[in-house]
Scaffold this active site. Structure first.
Site, PDB file in Angstrom:
ATOM      1  N   GLU A  28      35.921  25.778  34.148  1.00 40.09           N
ATOM      2  CA  GLU A  28      35.457  25.886  35.532  1.00 40.09           C
ATOM      3  C   GLU A  28      35.834  24.638  36.334  1.00 40.09           C
ATOM      4  O   GLU A  28      35.940  24.686  37.554  1.00 40.09           O
ATOM      5  CB  GLU A  28      33.932  26.092  35.536  1.00 40.09           C
ATOM      6  CG  GLU A  28      33.507  27.146  36.527  1.00 40.09           C
ATOM      7  CD  GLU A  28      32.056  27.555  36.379  1.00 40.09           C
ATOM      8  OE1 GLU A  28      31.819  28.708  36.010  1.00 40.09           O
ATOM      9  OE2 GLU A  28      31.152  26.731  36.634  1.00 40.09           O
ATOM     10  N   HIS A  40      41.478  32.725   9.204  1.00 41.38           N
ATOM     11  CA  HIS A  40      41.784  34.055   8.672  1.00 41.38           C
ATOM     12  C   HIS A  40      41.876  35.080   9.793  1.00 41.38           C
ATOM     13  O   HIS A  40      41.786  36.275   9.562  1.00 41.38           O
ATOM     14  CB  HIS A  40      40.741  34.447   7.626  1.00 41.38           C
ATOM     15  CG  HIS A  40      40.730  33.472   6.475  1.00 41.38           C
ATOM     16  ND1 HIS A  40      41.357  33.721   5.278  1.00 41.38           N
ATOM     17  CD2 HIS A  40      40.210  32.219   6.375  1.00 41.38           C
ATOM     18  CE1 HIS A  40      41.216  32.673   4.482  1.00 41.38           C
ATOM     19  NE2 HIS A  40      40.523  31.744   5.128  1.00 41.38           N
ATOM     20  N   LYS A  79      31.977  38.029  42.427  1.00 41.24           N
ATOM     21  CA  LYS A  79      30.634  38.277  42.973  1.00 41.24           C
ATOM     22  C   LYS A  79      30.741  39.111  44.253  1.00 41.24           C
ATOM     23  O   LYS A  79      29.988  40.057  44.456  1.00 41.24           O
ATOM     24  CB  LYS A  79      29.961  36.946  43.329  1.00 41.24           C
ATOM     25  CG  LYS A  79      29.466  36.156  42.137  1.00 41.24           C
ATOM     26  CD  LYS A  79      28.649  34.980  42.636  1.00 41.24           C
ATOM     27  CE  LYS A  79      28.373  33.988  41.540  1.00 41.24           C
ATOM     28  NZ  LYS A  79      27.852  32.721  42.023  1.00 41.24           N
TER      29      LYS A  79
HETATM   30  O1  PA5 Z   1      28.724  25.104  36.494  1.00 41.83           O
HETATM   31  C1  PA5 Z   1      28.314  25.830  37.386  1.00 41.83           C
HETATM   32  O2  PA5 Z   1      28.070  25.424  38.526  1.00 41.83           O
HETATM   33  C2  PA5 Z   1      28.071  27.306  37.127  1.00 41.83           C
HETATM   34  O3  PA5 Z   1      28.494  27.688  35.874  1.00 41.83           O
HETATM   35  C3  PA5 Z   1      26.599  27.636  37.270  1.00 41.83           C
HETATM   36  O4  PA5 Z   1      25.868  26.868  36.349  1.00 41.83           O
HETATM   37  C4  PA5 Z   1      26.340  29.122  37.051  1.00 41.83           C
HETATM   38  O5  PA5 Z   1      27.134  29.883  37.891  1.00 41.83           O
HETATM   39  C5  PA5 Z   1      24.860  29.428  37.315  1.00 41.83           C
HETATM   40  O6  PA5 Z   1      24.518  29.080  38.617  1.00 41.83           O
HETATM   41  P1  PA5 Z   1      23.015  28.907  39.047  1.00 41.83           P
HETATM   42  O7  PA5 Z   1      22.416  27.806  38.269  1.00 41.83           O
HETATM   43  O8  PA5 Z   1      23.078  28.607  40.517  1.00 41.83           O
HETATM   44  O9  PA5 Z   1      22.308  30.212  38.766  1.00 41.83           O
END
Ligand code: PA5
Length: 449
Positions: free
Chosen positions: A287, A308, A422
């Site tokens: 990310e 494996h 989303k």
């Molecule tokens: O690293 C990040 O920002 C994301 O992976 C969030 O943690 C994830 O989308 C969850 O978001 P939130 O804590 O707003 O529900």
């Protein structure tokens, strides 16, 4: 000094020292950007100094809440997705028994809202029906769909079981200090609420209450976890020689290998307890770096299991991989191979040897094979797994991730790409405000029929 060492032995021949120089120089510049808050995403650098800022009274409050949870609940359900659950799961599983994520711990931690599968959530509701449980709902934005759906169903069960007036003894929220639906709901029901600081993004939030509350509830020493992170933070901050600064060196190697076509990094472990650590690491790097049509694809393998399955590809498939091996030297407890009379299974050559010795030989043999097969192996030597060393590892990877993202030329602290799915999902589900998008998405899907 810290407990994590980078061994470059299995990189020999893949690069000349001079080829790394530019990356090393840039990694030290990137380190400065992190500390001076001068790089992209500098509003989200609260994690850099976090280990030094966590106070004894915050740890105490979290531990007291963990005690309270243990006092009335056998189970704690952590409701969260991505950065809101992976860090705690990584640390809890790394420090718990593989068979009873439980007996040695105070409270058994279960997870929900990290996907929307009906079978899983139905089974969880059935399982909890006759159990004593609490919930820790975690969302920084307070509006993420997956955990919100799971929380609604779990809250409904908790209301039925314990009554609305008792929810505050069963539900704990971790969210933004001011905004979001979860904050509003928490205030309405008078829930004890822990705050995620504004300047810390989800995947960098393990050392905030996001990670610390579930980890404390599982009976793991959060003070030691924070101490480990603090040791690593001060080492990395003060060490400006990129060969000695492990995070700078790791970030430099990653970016060098990426620049010469190794576009996929696998994090390798030989200890199944580290499976979720890899999941946390994948999210952190995926990310943070996968944007602007570039970035190393982070993947993971559990060895020797995956030798494996994916072993064939790693050894002999397309040469686009480099690997980072977590070589953990000592197990929590060793196991000796016994001698058997007559040697019916032909294994007496191993008699008197421990499983950890055998694992180490398997690891060396595998690294050599991969190295000779054209896969550079960065070995990260870790003496053992405990909460303090986990704290070091967490901070080491976070810091290297910030540097590595800057070397790549991206903002490592945003995640614009996550919005696309989303928007389509909200449109298809008929969320208010997505009316025209719904027509657009449905038309696009039709054209693909
Ligand atoms: O690293 C990040 O920002 C994301 O992976 C969030 O943690 C994830 O989308 C969850 O978001 P939130 O804590 O707003 O529900």
């Amino acid at each position: 000094m810290t407990n994590i060492k980078l061994n470059p032995k299995f990189l020999k021949g893949f690069l000349k020292e001079t080829q790394l120089e530019d990356f090393l120089k840039k990694s030290v510049e990137a380190k400065k950007l992190l500390h001076n808050k001068e790089g992209a995403g500098s509003d989200f650098l609260g994690w850099v100094e976090l280990p030094n800022q966590i106070q004894g009274k915050q740890i105490k409050e979290l531990q007291e809440t963990a005690e309270k949870i243990a006092g009335n609940s056998e189970y704690l359900v952590v409701v969260g997705i991505g950065g809101s659950y992976l860090g705690s799961r990584a640390i809890i599983e790394a420090n718990s028994s593989s068979f009873d994520v439980v007996s040695s711990n105070k409270t058994k931690v279960l997870y929900a809202g990290h996907h929307i599968d009906p079978d899983y959530h139905n089974e969880l509701l059935d399982f909890l029906e006759d159990k004593e449980f609490s919930i820790n709902v975690i969302s920084k934005s307070g509006t993420t769909t997956e955990p919100a759906i799971a929380f609604r169903t779990l809250m409904s069960l908790a209301k039925k079981k314990y009554g609305e007036s008792n929810l505050k003894n069963r539900i704990y929220s971790t969210t933004d200090s001011k905004k979001g639906a979860l904050k509003k709901l928490s205030d309405e029901f008078g829930l004890k609420t822990f705050v995620i600081p504004d300047d810390i993004g989800g995947r960098f939030s393990v050392l905030t209450p996001v990670g610390l509350l579930p980890i404390a509830a599982a009976g793991i020493d959060i003070q030691k976890l924070v101490d480990g992170a603090r040791t690593m933070a001060s080492y990395l901050k003060n060490e400006n020689d990129p060969y000695a600064n492990t995070s700078c060196l790791y970030a430099a190697y990653r970016n060098f290998f990426y620049s010469v076509g190794h576009k996929l990094e696998i994090l390798v472990n030989y200890n199944p307890k580290m499976h979720y650590f890899t999941e946390w690491w994948k999210q952190l790097y995926g990310e943070s770096e996968g944007k602007g049509k570039k970035g190393i694809f982070p993947a993971g393998v559990d060895l020797t299991t995956d030798l494996h399955s994916l072993g064939q590809y790693i050894q002999d498939g397309e040469r686009i991989i480099f690997e980072t091996v977590l070589s953990i030297v000592s197990p929590m407890k060793n196991l000796l191979i016994e001698e058997v009379q007559g040697d019916p299974d032909g294994l007496n050559f191993l008699a008197g040897k421990t499983l950890s010795y055998i694992t180490n030989q398997a690891m060396k043999g595998t690294m050599l094979a991969h190295f000779e097969g054209g896969v550079p192996c960065i070995e990260l030597q870790v003496p053992q797994i405990n909460s303090e060393i986990c704290g070091e590892l967490i901070y080491f990877f976070e810091y290297a991730c910030g540097i590595s993202g800057y070397l790549l030329g991206v903002n490592p602290f945003d995640q614009p790409g996550v919005e696309d799915y989303k928007n389509n999902m909200f449109a298809l589900l008929g969320k208010k405000g997505y009316e025209s998008k719904k027509i657009e998405v449905e038309n696009k899907l039709k054209q693909l029929d």
